[in-house]
Design a protein around this motif. Structure first.
Motif, PDB file in Angstrom:
ATOM      1  N   UNK A 106       0.861  -1.190   0.000  1.00  0.00           N
ATOM      2  CA  UNK A 106       0.000   0.000   0.000  1.00  0.00           C
ATOM      3  C   UNK A 106       0.893   1.234   0.000  1.00  0.00           C
ATOM      4  N   UNK A 107       0.795   2.015  -1.059  1.00  0.00           N
ATOM      5  CA  UNK A 107       1.606   3.224  -1.126  1.00  0.00           C
ATOM      6  C   UNK A 107       0.710   4.431  -1.394  1.00  0.00           C
ATOM      7  N   UNK A 108       0.498   5.260  -0.391  1.00  0.00           N
ATOM      8  CA  UNK A 108      -0.310   6.458  -0.599  1.00  0.00           C
ATOM      9  C   UNK A 108       0.497   7.566  -1.273  1.00  0.00           C
ATOM     10  N   UNK A 109      -0.173   8.364  -2.044  1.00  0.00           N
ATOM     11  CA  UNK A 109       0.407   9.594  -2.595  1.00  0.00           C
ATOM     12  C   UNK A 109      -0.527  10.721  -2.186  1.00  0.00           C
ATOM     13  N   UNK A 110      -0.148  11.414  -1.132  1.00  0.00           N
ATOM     14  CA  UNK A 110      -0.996  12.447  -0.550  1.00  0.00           C
ATOM     15  C   UNK A 110      -0.249  13.772  -0.542  1.00  0.00           C
ATOM     16  N   UNK A 111      -0.909  14.804  -0.988  1.00  0.00           N
ATOM     17  CA  UNK A 111      -0.295  16.126  -1.034  1.00  0.00           C
ATOM     18  C   UNK A 111      -0.781  16.961   0.147  1.00  0.00           C
ATOM     19  N   UNK A 112       0.146  17.334   1.013  1.00  0.00           N
ATOM     20  CA  UNK A 112      -0.189  18.247   2.097  1.00  0.00           C
ATOM     21  C   UNK A 112      -0.340  19.655   1.530  1.00  0.00           C
ATOM     22  N   UNK A 113      -1.339  20.378   2.012  1.00  0.00           N
ATOM     23  CA  UNK A 113      -1.603  21.720   1.495  1.00  0.00           C
ATOM     24  C   UNK A 113      -0.367  22.608   1.541  1.00  0.00           C
ATOM     25  N   UNK A 114       0.434  22.471   2.600  1.00  0.00           N
ATOM     26  CA  UNK A 114       1.600  23.334   2.759  1.00  0.00           C
ATOM     27  C   UNK A 114       2.693  23.024   1.738  1.00  0.00           C
ATOM     28  N   UNK A 115       2.606  21.849   1.083  1.00  0.00           N
ATOM     29  CA  UNK A 115       3.635  21.463   0.117  1.00  0.00           C
ATOM     30  C   UNK A 115       3.115  21.431  -1.315  1.00  0.00           C
ATOM     31  N   UNK A 116       1.984  22.045  -1.544  1.00  0.00           N
ATOM     32  CA  UNK A 116       1.374  21.961  -2.867  1.00  0.00           C
ATOM     33  C   UNK A 116       2.271  22.563  -3.942  1.00  0.00           C
ATOM     34  N   UNK A 117       3.099  23.544  -3.586  1.00  0.00           N
ATOM     35  CA  UNK A 117       3.976  24.168  -4.572  1.00  0.00           C
ATOM     36  C   UNK A 117       5.269  23.389  -4.790  1.00  0.00           C
ATOM     37  N   UNK A 118       5.465  22.308  -4.033  1.00  0.00           N
ATOM     38  CA  UNK A 118       6.694  21.516  -4.175  1.00  0.00           C
ATOM     39  C   UNK A 118       6.641  20.595  -5.380  1.00  0.00           C
ATOM     40  N   UNK A 119       5.439  20.315  -5.874  1.00  0.00           N
ATOM     41  CA  UNK A 119       5.300  19.428  -7.021  1.00  0.00           C
ATOM     42  C   UNK A 119       5.665  20.153  -8.307  1.00  0.00           C
ATOM     43  N   UNK A 120       6.133  19.383  -9.293  1.00  0.00           N
ATOM     44  CA  UNK A 120       6.402  19.960 -10.607  1.00  0.00           C
ATOM     45  C   UNK A 120       5.116  20.160 -11.396  1.00  0.00           C
ATOM     46  N   UNK A 121       4.006  19.591 -10.922  1.00  0.00           N
ATOM     47  CA  UNK A 121       2.717  19.813 -11.568  1.00  0.00           C
ATOM     48  C   UNK A 121       2.067  21.088 -11.030  1.00  0.00           C
ATOM     49  N   UNK A 122       1.141  21.620 -11.793  1.00  0.00           N
ATOM     50  CA  UNK A 122       0.443  22.832 -11.374  1.00  0.00           C
ATOM     51  C   UNK A 122      -0.355  22.571 -10.103  1.00  0.00           C
ATOM     52  N   UNK A 123      -0.429  23.580  -9.267  1.00  0.00           N
ATOM     53  CA  UNK A 123      -1.084  23.432  -7.965  1.00  0.00           C
ATOM     54  C   UNK A 123      -2.536  22.983  -8.102  1.00  0.00           C
ATOM     55  N   UNK A 124      -3.252  23.508  -9.100  1.00  0.00           N
ATOM     56  CA  UNK A 124      -4.669  23.152  -9.227  1.00  0.00           C
ATOM     57  C   UNK A 124      -4.862  21.702  -9.680  1.00  0.00           C
ATOM     58  N   UNK A 125      -3.810  21.070 -10.175  1.00  0.00           N
ATOM     59  CA  UNK A 125      -3.895  19.666 -10.594  1.00  0.00           C
ATOM     60  C   UNK A 125      -3.723  18.734  -9.403  1.00  0.00           C
ATOM     61  N   UNK A 126      -2.861  19.095  -8.463  1.00  0.00           N
ATOM     62  CA  UNK A 126      -2.537  18.156  -7.382  1.00  0.00           C
ATOM     63  C   UNK A 126      -3.037  18.607  -6.003  1.00  0.00           C
ATOM     64  N   UNK A 127      -3.626  19.755  -5.880  1.00  0.00           N
ATOM     65  CA  UNK A 127      -4.121  20.212  -4.579  1.00  0.00           C
ATOM     66  C   UNK A 127      -5.159  19.232  -4.028  1.00  0.00           C
ATOM     67  N   UNK A 128      -4.965  18.804  -2.796  1.00  0.00           N
ATOM     68  CA  UNK A 128      -5.888  17.875  -2.163  1.00  0.00           C
ATOM     69  C   UNK A 128      -5.751  16.435  -2.607  1.00  0.00           C
ATOM     70  N   UNK A 129      -4.720  16.132  -3.389  1.00  0.00           N
ATOM     71  CA  UNK A 129      -4.555  14.783  -3.927  1.00  0.00           C
ATOM     72  C   UNK A 129      -4.385  13.761  -2.807  1.00  0.00           C
ATOM     73  N   UNK A 130      -5.085  12.641  -2.919  1.00  0.00           N
ATOM     74  CA  UNK A 130      -4.994  11.564  -1.935  1.00  0.00           C
ATOM     75  C   UNK A 130      -5.306  10.247  -2.647  1.00  0.00           C
ATOM     76  N   UNK A 131      -4.257   9.593  -3.160  1.00  0.00           N
ATOM     77  CA  UNK A 131      -4.388   8.345  -3.917  1.00  0.00           C
ATOM     78  C   UNK A 131      -3.765   7.214  -3.105  1.00  0.00           C
ATOM     79  N   UNK A 132      -4.327   6.023  -3.232  1.00  0.00           N
ATOM     80  CA  UNK A 132      -3.706   4.832  -2.658  1.00  0.00           C
ATOM     81  C   UNK A 132      -3.457   3.821  -3.775  1.00  0.00           C
ATOM     82  N   UNK A 133      -2.196   3.455  -3.976  1.00  0.00           N
ATOM     83  CA  UNK A 133      -1.859   2.420  -4.955  1.00  0.00           C
ATOM     84  C   UNK A 133      -1.609   1.111  -4.214  1.00  0.00           C
ATOM     85  N   UNK A 134      -2.315   0.063  -4.639  1.00  0.00           N
ATOM     86  CA  UNK A 134      -2.147  -1.269  -4.067  1.00  0.00           C
ATOM     87  C   UNK A 134      -1.433  -2.120  -5.101  1.00  0.00           C
ATOM     88  N   UNK A 135      -0.205  -2.501  -4.789  1.00  0.00           N
ATOM     89  CA  UNK A 135       0.653  -3.252  -5.710  1.00  0.00           C
ATOM     90  C   UNK A 135       0.843  -4.682  -5.206  1.00  0.00           C
TER      91      UNK A 135
END
Length: 367
Positions: A106-135
């Protein structure tokens, strides 16, 4: 509440440093939430090689079998790069997964609001992101037979790896994904390459049948792996839980982790099957490596290790409230502007490993 039996394996590099900050959290839980842990600690990886001559001892594997959960740090030490593959520090984690039957990562990919600008993607694309990948982690092309390198009659060499999955292997990891989705946003996307691979076609058929029999309340969709990679970059917010095989899970989970812009922030869990006594083997670890280049300097980010412990509380001990509290404390600390070197931005306050850990416990105190 009964005492929880916890095996801690700090490992190499920054592993012991970030694990010390988890000790602050376990002490806080004991003091403020009346949750006690019977903690055993042992050596793995390069540390075990230095002491015992092997990356992991049988005694440690047996301790892991009897523990309620295992919290793992990281393994990897360039001092042992000269040894054979069967003696490398990384064998420790591979052997634990194999011996304990840990089949669902189980690998979550969650974006904390305070780090939204750390991504190379635009903020409006990843803001609030919370995905769980089950491999799926113990089958597929990494373990299938036949495999190897052979010499052909004409002198050429040929490398062989075999993608193999059975119905039961697919069903058990799909069940993990569906059960997780029921506790999240009730949506699963199953990913394979059914258009060119028979194993992918079987994967899709088995997941579809299981869904119809047992999980019709969960929304199920299917996606080809190459399209999924594109969609993770194009519109990641469309996903809730993604379930996939070993190879595609390896690639897609790394891709998803970098959507957050902070590899050093992300935890993971690897689960086995529920045993007859109700126990479920499980190992929790940050996805960052041992980072030997910064080991011993007190600058490593402990957040991924602390969040791995939060996952442990949630999935092994059903302590949802405490897991939520730890995650909220991390978010609150980041919102104050404290940053370790790996997530530092101009104008914010750079701190070391111990100060970050202490700040998270202070936030827990406020709750």
């Amino acid at each position: 509440m009964s005492t929880k039996k916890l095996l801690i394996l700090p490992g190499d590099g920054i592993g012991p440093e970030v694990m010390r900050e988890v000790a602050r959290v376990t002490a806080w839980l004991s003091r403020k939430r009346d949750i006690t842990f019977e903690i055993d600690e042992d050596l793995v990886g390069g540390a075990s090689l230095a002491e015992y001559g092997v990356p992991i001892r049988d005694e440690v594997i047996e301790k892991a079998r009897t523990a309620d959960a295992v919290l793992f740090g990281s393994v990897g030490d360039p001092a042992w790069s000269h040894v054979g593959f069967d003696k490398r520090p990384e064998v420790a984690i591979l052997k634990l997964r194999q011996e304990l039957g840990l089949f669902a990562n189980l690998r979550p990919a969650k974006v904390f609001d305070a780090l939204v600008d750390a991504s190379t993607l635009k903020a409006d694309v990843i803001k609030g992101l919370d995905i769980m990948i089950v491999r799926e982690t113990v089958g597929g092309i990494y373990f299938g037979e036949p495999r190897g390198i052979e010499t052909l009659p004409n002198g050429e060499k040929r490398g062989i790896n075999t993608e193999v999955y059975t119905t039961s292997e697919i069903e058990r990891v799909a069940r993990v994904a569906f059960d997780l989705a029921r506790k999240r946003n009730n949506s699963v996307c199953s990913v394979e390459k059914c258009n060119v691979m028979e194993s992918g076609l079987l994967w899709k058929e088995v997941v579809t049948d299981l869904h119809a029999r047992e999980y019709s309340d969960v929304k199920l969709s299917h996606m080809l792996a190459d399209n999924c990679a594109m969609q993770l970059v194009r519109n990641p917010a469309q996903f809730d839980v993604i379930v996939t095989g070993n190879l595609f899970g390896d690639l897609l989970s790394d891709l998803a982790s970098m959507l957050t812009g902070s590899l050093g922030m992300l935890p993971s869990a690897t689960l086995g099957a529920v045993q007859e006594d109700g126990r479920r083997p499980a190992l929790y670890e940050p996805i960052h490596g041992s980072a030997p280049d910064i080991a011993g300097q007190g600058i490593a980010n402990p957040i991924a290790q602390i969040l791995s412990f939060a996952m442990l509380l949630r999935y092994s001990f059903d302590l949802q409230t405490e897991a939520d509290m730890i995650e909220a404390a991390v978010a609150a600390v980041l919102a104050t502007g404290l940053r370790t070197a790996d997530i530092m931005s101009p104008g914010l306050a750079r701190v070391g490993t111990d100060v970050m850990g202490e700040a998270i416990v202070r936030e827990l105190d406020k709750m």
